[in-house]
Design a protein around this motif. Structure first.
Motif, PDB file in Angstrom:
ATOM      1  N   ASP A   1      22.771  12.340  54.961  1.00  0.00           N
ATOM      2  CA  ASP A   1      22.663  13.172  53.748  1.00  0.00           C
ATOM      3  C   ASP A   1      22.571  14.497  54.306  1.00  0.00           C
ATOM      4  O   ASP A   1      21.559  14.860  54.690  1.00  0.00           O
ATOM      5  CB  ASP A   1      21.378  12.785  52.813  1.00  0.00           C
ATOM      6  CG  ASP A   1      21.296  13.438  51.770  1.00  0.00           C
ATOM      7  OD1 ASP A   1      20.139  13.273  51.054  1.00  0.00           O
ATOM      8  OD2 ASP A   1      22.180  14.328  51.341  1.00  0.00           O
TER       9      ASP A   1
ATOM     10  N   ASP B   1      19.662  17.337  51.533  1.00  0.00           N
ATOM     11  CA  ASP B   1      18.987  16.520  50.684  1.00  0.00           C
ATOM     12  C   ASP B   1      17.966  17.521  49.838  1.00  0.00           C
ATOM     13  O   ASP B   1      17.460  18.262  50.430  1.00  0.00           O
ATOM     14  CB  ASP B   1      17.637  15.584  51.432  1.00  0.00           C
ATOM     15  CG  ASP B   1      16.788  14.933  50.397  1.00  0.00           C
ATOM     16  OD1 ASP B   1      15.705  15.208  50.376  1.00  0.00           O
ATOM     17  OD2 ASP B   1      17.452  14.183  49.472  1.00  0.00           O
ATOM     18  N   GLY B   2      17.783  17.286  48.416  1.00  0.00           N
ATOM     19  CA  GLY B   2      17.258  18.165  47.597  1.00  0.00           C
ATOM     20  C   GLY B   2      18.097  19.347  46.980  1.00  0.00           C
ATOM     21  O   GLY B   2      17.658  20.575  46.708  1.00  0.00           O
ATOM     22  N   SER B   3      19.373  18.979  46.958  1.00  0.00           N
ATOM     23  CA  SER B   3      20.288  19.910  46.468  1.00  0.00           C
ATOM     24  C   SER B   3      19.884  20.883  45.403  1.00  0.00           C
ATOM     25  O   SER B   3      20.191  22.087  45.093  1.00  0.00           O
ATOM     26  CB  SER B   3      21.659  19.225  46.051  1.00  0.00           C
ATOM     27  OG  SER B   3      21.842  18.531  47.139  1.00  0.00           O
TER      28      SER B   3
ATOM     29  N   ASN C   1       7.838  12.017  40.314  1.00  0.00           N
ATOM     30  CA  ASN C   1       8.111  12.765  38.954  1.00  0.00           C
ATOM     31  C   ASN C   1       7.648  11.907  38.140  1.00  0.00           C
ATOM     32  O   ASN C   1       8.565  11.057  37.312  1.00  0.00           O
ATOM     33  CB  ASN C   1       9.609  12.755  39.055  1.00  0.00           C
ATOM     34  CG  ASN C   1      10.095  13.844  37.876  1.00  0.00           C
ATOM     35  OD1 ASN C   1       9.292  14.156  37.010  1.00  0.00           O
ATOM     36  ND2 ASN C   1      11.582  14.359  38.067  1.00  0.00           N
TER      37      ASN C   1
ATOM     38  N   TYR D   1       9.262  10.799  33.926  1.00  0.00           N
ATOM     39  CA  TYR D   1       9.818   9.582  33.685  1.00  0.00           C
ATOM     40  C   TYR D   1       8.859   8.510  33.252  1.00  0.00           C
ATOM     41  O   TYR D   1       9.581   7.480  33.064  1.00  0.00           O
ATOM     42  CB  TYR D   1      10.674   9.230  35.062  1.00  0.00           C
ATOM     43  CG  TYR D   1      11.658   9.801  35.637  1.00  0.00           C
ATOM     44  CD1 TYR D   1      11.606  10.532  36.742  1.00  0.00           C
ATOM     45  CD2 TYR D   1      13.028   9.696  34.779  1.00  0.00           C
ATOM     46  CE1 TYR D   1      12.877  11.378  37.082  1.00  0.00           C
ATOM     47  CE2 TYR D   1      14.066  10.588  35.366  1.00  0.00           C
ATOM     48  CZ  TYR D   1      14.039  11.254  36.612  1.00  0.00           C
ATOM     49  OH  TYR D   1      14.913  11.990  36.877  1.00  0.00           O
TER      50      TYR D   1
ATOM     51  N   TYR E   1       4.754  17.536  43.845  1.00  0.00           N
ATOM     52  CA  TYR E   1       5.897  16.979  43.991  1.00  0.00           C
ATOM     53  C   TYR E   1       6.951  17.990  44.049  1.00  0.00           C
ATOM     54  O   TYR E   1       6.942  19.044  42.758  1.00  0.00           O
ATOM     55  CB  TYR E   1       6.238  16.173  42.452  1.00  0.00           C
ATOM     56  CG  TYR E   1       7.641  15.619  42.472  1.00  0.00           C
ATOM     57  CD1 TYR E   1       8.542  15.973  41.710  1.00  0.00           C
ATOM     58  CD2 TYR E   1       7.800  14.263  43.295  1.00  0.00           C
ATOM     59  CE1 TYR E   1       9.922  15.246  41.690  1.00  0.00           C
ATOM     60  CE2 TYR E   1       9.014  13.505  43.434  1.00  0.00           C
ATOM     61  CZ  TYR E   1      10.107  14.202  42.365  1.00  0.00           C
ATOM     62  OH  TYR E   1      11.300  13.455  42.416  1.00  0.00           O
TER      63      TYR E   1
ATOM     64  N   MET F   1      13.044  15.100  48.401  1.00  0.00           N
ATOM     65  CA  MET F   1      12.555  13.944  49.100  1.00  0.00           C
ATOM     66  C   MET F   1      11.904  14.470  50.431  1.00  0.00           C
ATOM     67  O   MET F   1      10.805  13.949  50.881  1.00  0.00           O
ATOM     68  CB  MET F   1      13.485  12.907  48.976  1.00  0.00           C
ATOM     69  CG  MET F   1      12.922  11.667  49.809  1.00  0.00           C
ATOM     70  SD  MET F   1      14.114  10.348  49.994  1.00  0.00           S
ATOM     71  CE  MET F   1      13.260   8.816  50.284  1.00  0.00           C
TER      72      MET F   1
ATOM     73  N   TYR G   1       9.594   6.722  44.249  1.00  0.00           N
ATOM     74  CA  TYR G   1      10.699   7.040  43.150  1.00  0.00           C
ATOM     75  C   TYR G   1      10.979   5.616  42.664  1.00  0.00           C
ATOM     76  O   TYR G   1      11.918   4.970  43.139  1.00  0.00           O
ATOM     77  CB  TYR G   1      11.966   7.476  43.630  1.00  0.00           C
ATOM     78  CG  TYR G   1      12.673   8.413  42.713  1.00  0.00           C
ATOM     79  CD1 TYR G   1      12.942   9.769  42.512  1.00  0.00           C
ATOM     80  CD2 TYR G   1      13.349   7.712  41.771  1.00  0.00           C
ATOM     81  CE1 TYR G   1      13.482  10.488  41.583  1.00  0.00           C
ATOM     82  CE2 TYR G   1      14.059   8.348  40.665  1.00  0.00           C
ATOM     83  CZ  TYR G   1      13.964   9.625  40.501  1.00  0.00           C
ATOM     84  OH  TYR G   1      14.850  10.538  39.589  1.00  0.00           O
TER      85      TYR G   1
ATOM     86  N   LYS H   1      16.837   5.733  42.295  1.00  0.00           N
ATOM     87  CA  LYS H   1      17.924   6.903  42.211  1.00  0.00           C
ATOM     88  C   LYS H   1      18.534   7.249  43.784  1.00  0.00           C
ATOM     89  O   LYS H   1      19.411   7.281  43.907  1.00  0.00           O
ATOM     90  CB  LYS H   1      17.137   8.120  41.536  1.00  0.00           C
ATOM     91  CG  LYS H   1      18.151   9.353  41.977  1.00  0.00           C
ATOM     92  CD  LYS H   1      17.532  10.622  41.727  1.00  0.00           C
ATOM     93  CE  LYS H   1      18.310  11.939  41.888  1.00  0.00           C
ATOM     94  NZ  LYS H   1      18.022  13.207  41.458  1.00  0.00           N
TER      95      LYS H   1
HETATM   96  P1  FBP Z   1      19.873  14.780  46.743  1.00  0.00           P
HETATM   97  O1  FBP Z   1      19.805  16.010  46.553  1.00  0.00           O
HETATM   98  O2  FBP Z   1      20.263  14.451  48.071  1.00  0.00           O
HETATM   99  O3  FBP Z   1      21.210  14.173  45.969  1.00  0.00           O
HETATM  100  O4  FBP Z   1      18.650  13.974  46.787  1.00  0.00           O
HETATM  101  C1  FBP Z   1      18.183  13.423  45.685  1.00  0.00           C
HETATM  102  C2  FBP Z   1      16.763  14.224  45.251  1.00  0.00           C
HETATM  103  O5  FBP Z   1      17.168  15.715  45.104  1.00  0.00           O
HETATM  104  C3  FBP Z   1      15.710  13.930  46.241  1.00  0.00           C
HETATM  105  O6  FBP Z   1      15.468  14.779  47.392  1.00  0.00           O
HETATM  106  C4  FBP Z   1      14.469  14.136  45.479  1.00  0.00           C
HETATM  107  O7  FBP Z   1      13.316  13.419  45.681  1.00  0.00           O
HETATM  108  C5  FBP Z   1      15.058  13.449  43.947  1.00  0.00           C
HETATM  109  O8  FBP Z   1      16.450  13.582  44.116  1.00  0.00           O
HETATM  110  C6  FBP Z   1      14.518  14.297  42.784  1.00  0.00           C
HETATM  111  O9  FBP Z   1      14.971  13.653  41.784  1.00  0.00           O
HETATM  112  P2  FBP Z   1      14.336  14.027  40.269  1.00  0.00           P
HETATM  113  O10 FBP Z   1      14.754  15.213  39.969  1.00  0.00           O
HETATM  114  O11 FBP Z   1      14.843  12.835  39.521  1.00  0.00           O
HETATM  115  O12 FBP Z   1      12.993  13.972  40.395  1.00  0.00           O
END
Ligand code: FBP
Length: 337
Positions: A119, A122-124, A214, A217, A246, A250, A266, A276
């Motif tokens: 990946d 991550d955390g885009s 999170n 949800y 949070y 991730m 998650y 997810k």
């Molecule tokens: P990507 O950014 O690689 O798509 O990762 C998914 C992510 O951003 C995780 O890093 C994070 O834990 C999660 O999704 C956050 O999801 P949500 O906004 O639904 O809590």
């Protein structure tokens, strides 16, 4: 193996060689892959550090196979990793969160005995707001016959990983990896441009203090998950309340809990009934690191590393972190099932 401390001034290259010497059959190929990943991490870190100045923030018009709008830094990081890894002759192919299909090794380069899944960023959703993001990687040994990669080389359960790790681009840039001999952390010294050993043999506390989930949800969770979150919050009187942290990246949430103790979850929800996060290049590598540090990871019923993958971009629920807290998840989710 020499016992190092955080002040031993040990570069990641030296540490990789020392660990390799513990494997008489080692060819040096896996070490080479880890070196190249460390280089790619330095190049991504240098861009992330200057993102606001480097005209690389913001989204593109394109969507990835996950249906997410791709961030410009996502694509930059993806390109950097592919270019850093495709010519070494060590890989048979790669797979990325940002690419729908397996990434073949260009014909002009030799292929090798390993497959790399990653990946790139991550955390885009946190890139443009200067919140820590990360890169996650997983290395598998090629199992199919012939020079080229087959899907079966990618669809191996997490226990088959020969190496895994992540990079966190936070207040400092750290690379944490494991080849099955413990989990070790290296901090990038920006003046030297070297990853130096700063966290040898990381051990996650048996019971944690942080809950990372999170809970926006909550209304979409099934009752067993709600019962579990009530337990972690001390609302059923069966344990002390955990502190909620949070970030929404991730890697950042996982890293905090790896060092301070806690659980990242998650769960499945009505919107994402299968979870997810991606099994092969998000959940399996972090589960591998966590187990190497004395922690645990499940998908709600099964040890994460024993889940048999069926698709390249398959998603999964995840509960990962301190062993005592994951055992509570097994107990409560099991009871309530
Ligand atoms: P990507 O950014 O690689 O798509 O990762 C998914 C992510 O951003 C995780 O890093 C994070 O834990 C999660 O999704 C956050 O999801 P949500 O906004 O639904 O809590």
């Amino acid at each position: 193996m020499v016992r190092h401390t955080a002040t031993s001034v040990v570069t990641i290259e030296r540490y990789i060689i020392e660990q390799e010497s513990l494997h008489p059959a080692a060819t040096g190929e896996l070490s080479g892959i880890l070196y190249d990943l460390a280089l790619a991490a330095k190049m991504i870190a240098s861009k992330v550090r200057r993102a606001g100045l480097a005209d690389i923030l913001g989204a593109t018009e394109s969507e990835n196979v996950q249906g997410e709008i791709q961030q410009r830094l996502d694509l930059f990081a993806n390109e950097i990793i592919i270019k850093a890894m495709d010519h070494s002759g060590r890989l048979c192919a790669m797979a990325s969160e940002e690419e729908a299909d397996i990434i073949p090794i260009p014909a002009q380069f030799k292929t090798g005995a390993y497959a790399l899944l990653f990946d790139p960023l991550d955390g885009s959703s946190n890139i443009d707001v200067n919140v820590p993001v990360g890169t996650i990687f997983s290395v598998l040994k090629k199992v199919s016959a012939g020079a080229h990669c087959a899907l079966s080389d990618m669809l191996q359960p997490g226990v088959k990983q020969v190496a895994a790790g992540y990079v966190i681009y936070g207040s400092s840039t750290m690379l944490v990896y494991s080849t099955g001999q413990g989990a070790h952390g290296f901090t990038l010294d920006p003046l030297l441009g070297e990853f130096l050993l700063s966290h040898p043999d990381i051990r996650i506390p048996e019971h944690g203090r942080y809950l990372s989930v999170n809970d926006a949800y909550e209304q979409h969770w099934a009752e067993p998950v709600r019962a579990l979150m009530r337990r972690y919050r001390g609302l059923d009187g069966k344990r002390e309340a955990m502190n909620v942290r949070y970030v929404g990246s991730m890697v950042a949430d996982f890293h905090r809990n790896l060092l301070g103790g806690g659980i990242f979850a998650y769960p499945p929800n009505a919107k994402n009934p299968g979870g997810k996060l991606r099994l092969l290049y998000e959940c399996n590598p972090l589960a591998f690191i966590c187990e190497q540090a004395g922690g645990a990871a499940i998908d709600g019923t099964t040890r994460m590393l024993e889940v048999q993958p069926t698709e390249l971009h398959q998603r999964t629920p995840i509960y990962v972190g301190s062993r005592g807290d994951v055992e509570i998840a097994c107990e409560v989710l099991g009871q309530e099932r």
